[in-house]
Design a protein around this motif. Structure first.
Motif, PDB file in Angstrom:
ATOM      1  N   SER A  43       0.977  -1.263   0.049  1.00 21.32           N
ATOM      2  CA  SER A  43      -0.075   0.221   0.128  1.00 21.32           C
ATOM      3  C   SER A  43       0.837   1.215   0.030  1.00 21.32           C
ATOM      4  CB  SER A  43      -0.785   0.121   1.117  1.00 21.32           C
ATOM      5  OG  SER A  43      -0.092  -0.169   2.352  1.00 21.32           O
ATOM      6  N   ASN A  44       2.159   1.104   0.102  1.00 24.91           N
ATOM      7  CA  ASN A  44       3.138   2.221   0.192  1.00 24.91           C
ATOM      8  C   ASN A  44       3.001   2.848  -1.073  1.00 24.91           C
ATOM      9  OD1 ASN A  44       5.655   3.553  -0.383  1.00 24.91           O
ATOM     10  ND2 ASN A  44       5.713   3.234   1.889  1.00 24.91           N
ATOM     11  N   THR A  45       2.769   4.225  -1.249  1.00 21.80           N
ATOM     12  CA  THR A  45       2.691   4.886  -2.354  1.00 21.80           C
ATOM     13  C   THR A  45       4.126   5.642  -2.802  1.00 21.80           C
ATOM     14  OG1 THR A  45       1.569   6.830  -1.507  1.00 21.80           O
ATOM     15  CG2 THR A  45       0.322   5.139  -2.576  1.00 21.80           C
ATOM     16  N   SER A  46       4.993   5.826  -1.847  1.00 16.93           N
ATOM     17  CA  SER A  46       6.290   6.982  -2.186  1.00 16.93           C
ATOM     18  C   SER A  46       7.366   5.822  -2.635  1.00 16.93           C
ATOM     19  CB  SER A  46       6.679   7.558  -0.846  1.00 16.93           C
ATOM     20  OG  SER A  46       7.146   6.754   0.093  1.00 16.93           O
ATOM     21  N   GLY A  47       7.308   4.383  -2.290  1.00 16.62           N
ATOM     22  CA  GLY A  47       8.578   3.758  -2.664  1.00 16.62           C
ATOM     23  C   GLY A  47       9.460   3.690  -1.294  1.00 16.62           C
ATOM     24  N   ILE A  48       9.295   4.597  -0.463  1.00 12.61           N
ATOM     25  CA  ILE A  48      10.072   4.629   0.899  1.00 12.61           C
ATOM     26  C   ILE A  48       9.384   4.432   2.224  1.00 12.61           C
ATOM     27  CG2 ILE A  48      11.885   6.070   1.909  1.00 12.61           C
ATOM     28  CD1 ILE A  48      12.956   4.893  -0.581  1.00 12.61           C
ATOM     29  N   MET A  49       9.725   3.416   2.900  1.00 19.62           N
ATOM     30  CA  MET A  49       9.128   3.227   4.124  1.00 19.62           C
ATOM     31  C   MET A  49       9.320   4.514   5.024  1.00 19.62           C
ATOM     32  SD  MET A  49       9.053  -0.009   6.504  1.00 19.62           S
ATOM     33  CE  MET A  49       8.502  -1.160   5.409  1.00 19.62           C
ATOM     34  N   GLY A  50       7.656   4.942   5.651  1.00 26.32           N
ATOM     35  CA  GLY A  50       7.840   6.209   6.543  1.00 26.32           C
ATOM     36  C   GLY A  50       8.173   7.259   5.723  1.00 26.32           C
ATOM     37  N   VAL A  51       7.925   7.563   4.467  1.00 20.31           N
ATOM     38  CA  VAL A  51       7.834   8.856   3.536  1.00 20.31           C
ATOM     39  C   VAL A  51       6.444   8.915   2.960  1.00 20.31           C
ATOM     40  CG1 VAL A  51       8.874  10.084   1.772  1.00 20.31           C
ATOM     41  CG2 VAL A  51      10.372   8.862   3.577  1.00 20.31           C
ATOM     42  N   HIS A  52       5.818   9.919   3.081  1.00 21.06           N
ATOM     43  CA  HIS A  52       4.584  10.155   2.448  1.00 21.06           C
ATOM     44  C   HIS A  52       4.310  11.802   1.925  1.00 21.06           C
ATOM     45  CE1 HIS A  52       3.092  11.034   6.310  1.00 21.06           C
ATOM     46  NE2 HIS A  52       2.078  11.594   6.016  1.00 21.06           N
ATOM     47  N   ALA A  53       3.652  11.906   0.754  1.00 19.14           N
ATOM     48  CA  ALA A  53       3.244  13.099   0.330  1.00 19.14           C
ATOM     49  C   ALA A  53       2.213  13.527   1.250  1.00 19.14           C
ATOM     50  CB  ALA A  53       2.831  13.029  -0.907  1.00 19.14           C
ATOM     51  N   ARG A  54       2.087  14.743   1.623  1.00 21.26           N
ATOM     52  CA  ARG A  54       1.057  15.443   2.640  1.00 21.26           C
ATOM     53  C   ARG A  54       0.052  16.045   1.587  1.00 21.26           C
ATOM     54  NH1 ARG A  54       2.792  18.495   7.499  1.00 21.26           N
ATOM     55  NH2 ARG A  54       0.713  18.930   7.569  1.00 21.26           N
ATOM     56  N   SER A  55      -1.254  15.876   1.571  1.00 19.38           N
ATOM     57  CA  SER A  55      -2.320  16.341   0.664  1.00 19.38           C
ATOM     58  C   SER A  55      -2.648  17.953   1.229  1.00 19.38           C
ATOM     59  CB  SER A  55      -3.721  15.429   0.937  1.00 19.38           C
ATOM     60  OG  SER A  55      -4.043  15.248   1.858  1.00 19.38           O
ATOM     61  N   ASP A  56      -2.552  18.193   2.350  1.00 23.99           N
ATOM     62  CA  ASP A  56      -2.876  19.466   2.779  1.00 23.99           C
ATOM     63  C   ASP A  56      -1.793  20.453   2.207  1.00 23.99           C
ATOM     64  OD1 ASP A  56      -0.758  18.516   4.541  1.00 23.99           O
ATOM     65  OD2 ASP A  56      -1.559  19.643   6.448  1.00 23.99           O
ATOM     66  N   ASN A  57      -0.726  20.369   2.094  1.00 25.44           N
ATOM     67  CA  ASN A  57       0.219  21.501   1.760  1.00 25.44           C
ATOM     68  C   ASN A  57       1.238  21.222   0.695  1.00 25.44           C
ATOM     69  OD1 ASN A  57       2.162  19.983   3.061  1.00 25.44           O
ATOM     70  ND2 ASN A  57       2.453  21.105   4.802  1.00 25.44           N
ATOM     71  N   GLY A  58       1.063  19.914   0.192  1.00 22.11           N
ATOM     72  CA  GLY A  58       1.846  19.386  -0.876  1.00 22.11           C
ATOM     73  C   GLY A  58       3.398  19.045  -0.422  1.00 22.11           C
ATOM     74  N   LYS A  59       3.792  19.100   0.797  1.00 24.07           N
ATOM     75  CA  LYS A  59       5.257  18.871   1.151  1.00 24.07           C
ATOM     76  C   LYS A  59       5.252  17.382   1.427  1.00 24.07           C
ATOM     77  CE  LYS A  59       6.251  23.220   3.194  1.00 24.07           C
ATOM     78  NZ  LYS A  59       7.237  23.822   4.018  1.00 24.07           N
ATOM     79  N   TRP A  60       6.599  16.865   1.625  1.00 18.83           N
ATOM     80  CA  TRP A  60       6.642  15.492   2.276  1.00 18.83           C
ATOM     81  C   TRP A  60       7.006  15.202   3.560  1.00 18.83           C
ATOM     82  CZ3 TRP A  60       6.195  11.491  -1.552  1.00 18.83           C
ATOM     83  CH2 TRP A  60       6.186  11.784  -2.756  1.00 18.83           C
ATOM     84  N   SER A  61       6.411  14.285   4.074  1.00 17.64           N
ATOM     85  CA  SER A  61       6.710  14.079   5.613  1.00 17.64           C
ATOM     86  C   SER A  61       7.299  12.637   5.745  1.00 17.64           C
ATOM     87  CB  SER A  61       5.143  13.879   6.231  1.00 17.64           C
ATOM     88  OG  SER A  61       5.294  13.825   7.339  1.00 17.64           O
ATOM     89  N   ALA A  62       8.133  12.565   6.905  1.00 14.83           N
ATOM     90  CA  ALA A  62       9.006  11.524   7.139  1.00 14.83           C
ATOM     91  C   ALA A  62       8.762  11.257   8.722  1.00 14.83           C
ATOM     92  CB  ALA A  62      10.306  11.561   6.823  1.00 14.83           C
ATOM     93  N   ARG A  63       8.621   9.965   8.977  1.00  6.47           N
ATOM     94  CA  ARG A  63       8.352   9.419  10.245  1.00  6.47           C
ATOM     95  C   ARG A  63       9.098   8.203  10.622  1.00  6.47           C
ATOM     96  NH1 ARG A  63       2.103   9.170   9.868  1.00  6.47           N
ATOM     97  NH2 ARG A  63       1.941   6.991   9.057  1.00  6.47           N
ATOM     98  N   ILE A  64       9.123   7.775  11.844  1.00  4.42           N
ATOM     99  CA  ILE A  64       9.763   6.534  12.130  1.00  4.42           C
ATOM    100  C   ILE A  64       9.387   6.024  13.381  1.00  4.42           C
ATOM    101  CG2 ILE A  64      11.864   7.509  13.196  1.00  4.42           C
ATOM    102  CD1 ILE A  64      13.443   5.299  11.722  1.00  4.42           C
ATOM    103  N   ASN A  65       9.269   4.626  13.848  1.00  2.97           N
ATOM    104  CA  ASN A  65       8.939   4.030  14.754  1.00  2.97           C
ATOM    105  C   ASN A  65      10.359   3.600  15.462  1.00  2.97           C
ATOM    106  OD1 ASN A  65       6.113   4.626  14.585  1.00  2.97           O
ATOM    107  ND2 ASN A  65       5.869   2.547  13.579  1.00  2.97           N
ATOM    108  N   HIS A  66      10.391   3.650  17.075  1.00  4.63           N
ATOM    109  CA  HIS A  66      11.513   3.227  17.672  1.00  4.63           C
ATOM    110  C   HIS A  66      11.317   2.974  19.124  1.00  4.63           C
ATOM    111  CE1 HIS A  66      15.542   2.543  19.017  1.00  4.63           C
ATOM    112  NE2 HIS A  66      15.659   3.351  19.980  1.00  4.63           N
ATOM    113  N   ASP A  67      11.408   1.600  19.468  1.00  6.60           N
ATOM    114  CA  ASP A  67      11.006   1.208  20.889  1.00  6.60           C
ATOM    115  C   ASP A  67       9.492   1.743  21.297  1.00  6.60           C
ATOM    116  OD1 ASP A  67      13.364   0.101  21.490  1.00  6.60           O
ATOM    117  OD2 ASP A  67      14.223   2.046  22.351  1.00  6.60           O
ATOM    118  N   GLY A  68       8.779   1.529  20.621  1.00  3.63           N
ATOM    119  CA  GLY A  68       7.215   1.806  20.539  1.00  3.63           C
ATOM    120  C   GLY A  68       6.707   3.228  20.454  1.00  3.63           C
ATOM    121  N   GLU A  69       7.586   4.226  20.187  1.00  2.00           N
ATOM    122  CA  GLU A  69       7.201   5.608  20.084  1.00  2.00           C
ATOM    123  C   GLU A  69       7.534   5.737  18.518  1.00  2.00           C
ATOM    124  OE1 GLU A  69       6.455   7.605  22.377  1.00  2.00           O
ATOM    125  OE2 GLU A  69       6.489   6.008  23.934  1.00  2.00           O
TER     126      GLU A  69
END
Length: 172
Positions: A112-138
């Motif tokens: 289901s990933n559309t960007s091709g990179i885990m944790g990276v997605h395009a934001r529909s509200d402002n056209g920017k790219w967002s990145a996130r990651i999980n570590h130790d449950g956070e």
């Protein structure tokens, strides 16, 4: 008294199976009238999850866990990770004992990933790219970026900082 999974020993496995280290497969020793008649590939594959199961005395075991016991003589303390992400590849050299947290750091990219990179997605509200990651449950938000490349670099940098496996996010 019903047997428990961890009651099975390395010695018992070695009496029932031969293990092909190069192929990562267990073969059941077949007997007829007390005479050895050959080897047969043990177990069956579950296509929906990709693992191979072997039934012993009415209990289903994951083949890779039996391989671990066969080779090491001990049951894994937690989870086993298939390093190359191929769940049917049960060569001992492809298995490593890990915690759930470590196992999550070597997963494949979701379909289901559309960007091709885990944790990276395009934001529909402002056209920017967002990145996130999980570590130790956070979950950590790494930022909002003008370019896809910047978001990817932030994600890859965080993967290195949190000791993710080098193949994390790649296809199997």
């Amino acid at each position: 008294m019903k047997a428990k999974k961890r009651d099975l020993t390395q010695e018992q496995l070695m009496c029932m199976f031969d293990y092909d280290h190069k192929k990562g497969m267990l073969f059941r020793r077949c007997f007829s009238n007390g005479l050895f008649i050959g080897l047969e590939r043990a177990g069956s594959s579950n296509e929906s999850c990709g693992y191979r199961y072997i039934e012993i005395h009415g209990i289903n075991y994951l083949e890779h866990r039996l391989v671990w016991v066969y080779v090491t003589g001990a049951w894994p303390l937690d989870q086993l990770d298939h390093i190359n992400k191929k769940r049917f590849d049960n060569r001992f050299s492809n298995l490593r004992q890990v915690s759930n947290s470590e196992n999550q750091k070597n997963t494949t990219l979701r379909k289901s990933n559309t960007s091709g990179i885990m944790g990276v997605h395009a934001r529909s509200d402002n056209g920017k790219w967002s990145a996130r990651i999980n570590h130790d449950g956070e979950r950590y938000t790494l930022g909002s970026f003008d370019s896809f490349l910047e978001a990817c670099c932030a994600r890859k940098s965080a993967e290195a900082r949190f000791s993710y496996h080098i193949d994390h996010g790649k296809s199997s």
